[in-house]
Enzyme design. Structure first.
Site, PDB file in Angstrom:
ATOM      1  N   LYS A  22       0.826  -1.209   0.000  1.00  0.00           N
ATOM      2  CA  LYS A  22       0.000   0.000   0.000  1.00  0.00           C
ATOM      3  C   LYS A  22       0.860   1.259   0.000  1.00  0.00           C
ATOM      4  O   LYS A  22       0.589   2.218  -0.735  1.00  0.00           O
ATOM      5  CB  LYS A  22      -0.948  -0.009   1.208  1.00  0.00           C
ATOM      6  CG  LYS A  22      -1.936   1.144   1.246  1.00  0.00           C
ATOM      7  CD  LYS A  22      -3.215   0.756   1.959  1.00  0.00           C
ATOM      8  CE  LYS A  22      -3.034   0.625   3.448  1.00  0.00           C
ATOM      9  NZ  LYS A  22      -3.218   1.935   4.147  1.00  0.00           N
ATOM     10  N   GLY A  95      -5.502   7.736   5.752  1.00  0.00           N
ATOM     11  CA  GLY A  95      -4.624   8.689   6.403  1.00  0.00           C
ATOM     12  C   GLY A  95      -3.361   8.942   5.608  1.00  0.00           C
ATOM     13  O   GLY A  95      -2.841  10.065   5.576  1.00  0.00           O
ATOM     14  N   ASP A 321       1.867  -1.314  11.811  1.00  0.00           N
ATOM     15  CA  ASP A 321       0.556  -1.731  11.319  1.00  0.00           C
ATOM     16  C   ASP A 321       0.270  -3.205  11.574  1.00  0.00           C
ATOM     17  O   ASP A 321      -0.864  -3.656  11.388  1.00  0.00           O
ATOM     18  CB  ASP A 321       0.448  -1.456   9.817  1.00  0.00           C
ATOM     19  CG  ASP A 321       0.318   0.021   9.510  1.00  0.00           C
ATOM     20  OD1 ASP A 321      -0.222   0.762  10.359  1.00  0.00           O
ATOM     21  OD2 ASP A 321       0.765   0.453   8.434  1.00  0.00           O
ATOM     22  N   ARG A 352      -6.250   1.202  18.415  1.00  0.00           N
ATOM     23  CA  ARG A 352      -6.044  -0.232  18.210  1.00  0.00           C
ATOM     24  C   ARG A 352      -5.660  -0.985  19.486  1.00  0.00           C
ATOM     25  O   ARG A 352      -5.870  -2.197  19.552  1.00  0.00           O
ATOM     26  CB  ARG A 352      -5.005  -0.459  17.106  1.00  0.00           C
ATOM     27  CG  ARG A 352      -5.579  -0.159  15.729  1.00  0.00           C
ATOM     28  CD  ARG A 352      -4.597  -0.386  14.602  1.00  0.00           C
ATOM     29  NE  ARG A 352      -5.263  -0.186  13.310  1.00  0.00           N
ATOM     30  CZ  ARG A 352      -4.647   0.004  12.158  1.00  0.00           C
ATOM     31  NH1 ARG A 352      -3.316   0.028  12.108  1.00  0.00           N
ATOM     32  NH2 ARG A 352      -5.328   0.166  11.033  1.00  0.00           N
TER      33      ARG A 352
END
Length: 438
Positions: A22, A95, A321, A352
């Site tokens: 990504k 984001g 992540d 998270r």
């Protein structure tokens, strides 16, 4: 909402390929749009986040078109050539798109409004607004420094020397991208190394960029502005953040032997592999190679008896992540896993730490939450009990995918309240998971 209960379905076997990285996909579209000529990209991640970036670059004058599955062409406008967008730039849930594009716009003489979905509109943008304001950009943000916001770029912008107060590849990249169209040299000082895709790709496109690392590991990055970028041919490697869910699933589901092809193993992104191996995970690198300046390998992952560890907080930037997936592995390990230094996880698509603590507890794991981490007492390899009702994912794609993996290693399954956000980063996730677990 689209709820689903993920049930145990047998070992994960065979060979799969996860979508393109990504971070690299975003940057290939952005830098291609600032080069003169045609940039060709293969393996692009076609999730909603990257499509938001593509739409924004179109809105500012670049030609961005899909020519096949994962294949895209970008005809750029040149550094300094971005046009005034006619409408607000809709960032969806991304984001990365927001912060990096704020950097691009900040040194162009245009005005742009940034909007996003309910989740993105809660995320703080102040950490990017602060250095870009020093460069001359002007911001009108919502209370708390959130979206919607309006950015009036500065042309010419002012070069700055900026020391990152927190480890953030997005803030670093925003300042470097603003520096592309700023006269003179823009400098970013990075006390803790973060993912370096921006530096690698900026160099690849021809930007004049230097990196110095001192004896303490502090990196000083300098970029000379008013750059002349050259179009590139880019092959995007598989996203290690997407591969993470399948690595953990294969490690915790008995009998699994899964090969994940073409995974990017940039050292600034490979922290999870290091931690899972330290826990006893069998992860073998096959066919190691370099593609477009990025290290890549096929990963063979086999079911393993995992042991809890204290995770070195210095590894956090290289796997920020991937912690939701790691928490699932920890819940099924022997002994206790302790994580600290994870304040950044509280300002992701969701908090998270709090959300994963609640979700894993609902599935029967033993979790305690601190200000900057989780402590998880594992089951010793026994399946989790599973959930009675649906766990709340808070529109967070990584929470949904992590708890889907937990469902494979449970007795009664794990129900997530909404699988739709998964499409932001990994549209093929459910189909790949269903195909591998059989």
């Amino acid at each position: 909402m689209r709820p689903r209960r993920f049930l145990p379905a047998g070992p994960l076997t065979g060979t799969i390929r996860v979508p393109g990285d990504k971070s690299i996909s975003h940057r290939s579209i952005m830098l291609g749009a600032l080069a003169i000529g045609e940039t060709r990209v293969t393996g692009l991640l076609e999730g909603e986040d990257v499509l938001s970036t593509a739409a924004a670059m179109r809105a500012m004058g670049a030609q961005v078109e899909r020519t096949g599955e994962g294949e895209w062409r970008v005809h750029g406008v040149g550094v300094g050539g971005l046009l005034q967008p006619a409408q607000a730039l809709d960032m969806g849930n991304s984001g990365t798109s927001t912060r990096l594009l704020m950097g691009l716009v900040a040194s162009h003489g245009i005005t742009a409004s940034f909007i996003g979905d309910a989740s993105l509109s809660k995320r703080p943008m102040g950490r990017v607004i602060e250095p870009l304001s020093r460069m001359g950009a002007d911001f009108t943000a919502s209370p708390g420094g959130t979206l919607p916001l309006m950015l009036r770029g500065a042309c010419p912008a002012v070069p700055i020397e900026y020391r990152l107060p927190v480890a953030s590849a997005q803030v670093k990249s925003a300042v470097l991208l603003a520096g592309l169209n700023t006269p003179g040299v823009t400098t970013v000082i990075e006390p803790v190394p973060t993912r370096d895709h921006s530096e690698r790709m900026l160099r690849g496109f021809g930007a004049e960029l230097e990196v110095e690392t001192d004896s303490a590991g502090v990196r000083t990055i300098r970029i000379r502005g008013e750059a002349d970028l050259k179009p590139q041919v880019i092959e995007v490697p598989g996203d290690p953040s997407s591969a993470a869910f399948f690595m953990v699933a294969a490690l915790v589901v008995p009998g699994s032997d899964l090969t994940i092809e073409n995974v990017g193993l940039n050292p600034t992104r490979a922290g999870l592999v290091e931690v899972l191996r330290a826990m006893g995970g069998q992860i073998e690198e096959l066919n190691a190679r370099v593609v477009g300046g990025e290290p890549v390998a096929d990963l063979r992952v086999r079911h393993s008896a995992l042991s809890g560890i204290a995770v070195d907080p210095a590894l956090a930037p290289s796997m920020i992540d991937e912690f939701p997936a790691l928490f699932v592995a920890a819940a099924l390990a022997q002994g206790t896993t302790v994580t600290t230094g994870l304040d950044e996880l509280r300002v992701k698509e969701s908090d998270r730490l709090a959300v994963m603590a609640a979700a894993l507890s609902a599935a029967g794991a033993r979790v305690s939450e601190s200000a900057d981490g989780l402590t998880i007492a594992g089951t010793g390899g026994a399946p989790l009990p599973g959930t009675a009702g649906a766990i709340a994912t808070h529109l967070d794609h990584r929470i949904a995918m992590s708890m889907a993996v937990a469902g494979l290693a449970s007795k009664a399954g794990v129900e997530v309240d909404d699988t739709r956000p998964i499409a932001t980063s990994f549209p093929q996730f459910e189909a790949l998971l269903d195909g591998a677990a059989r």
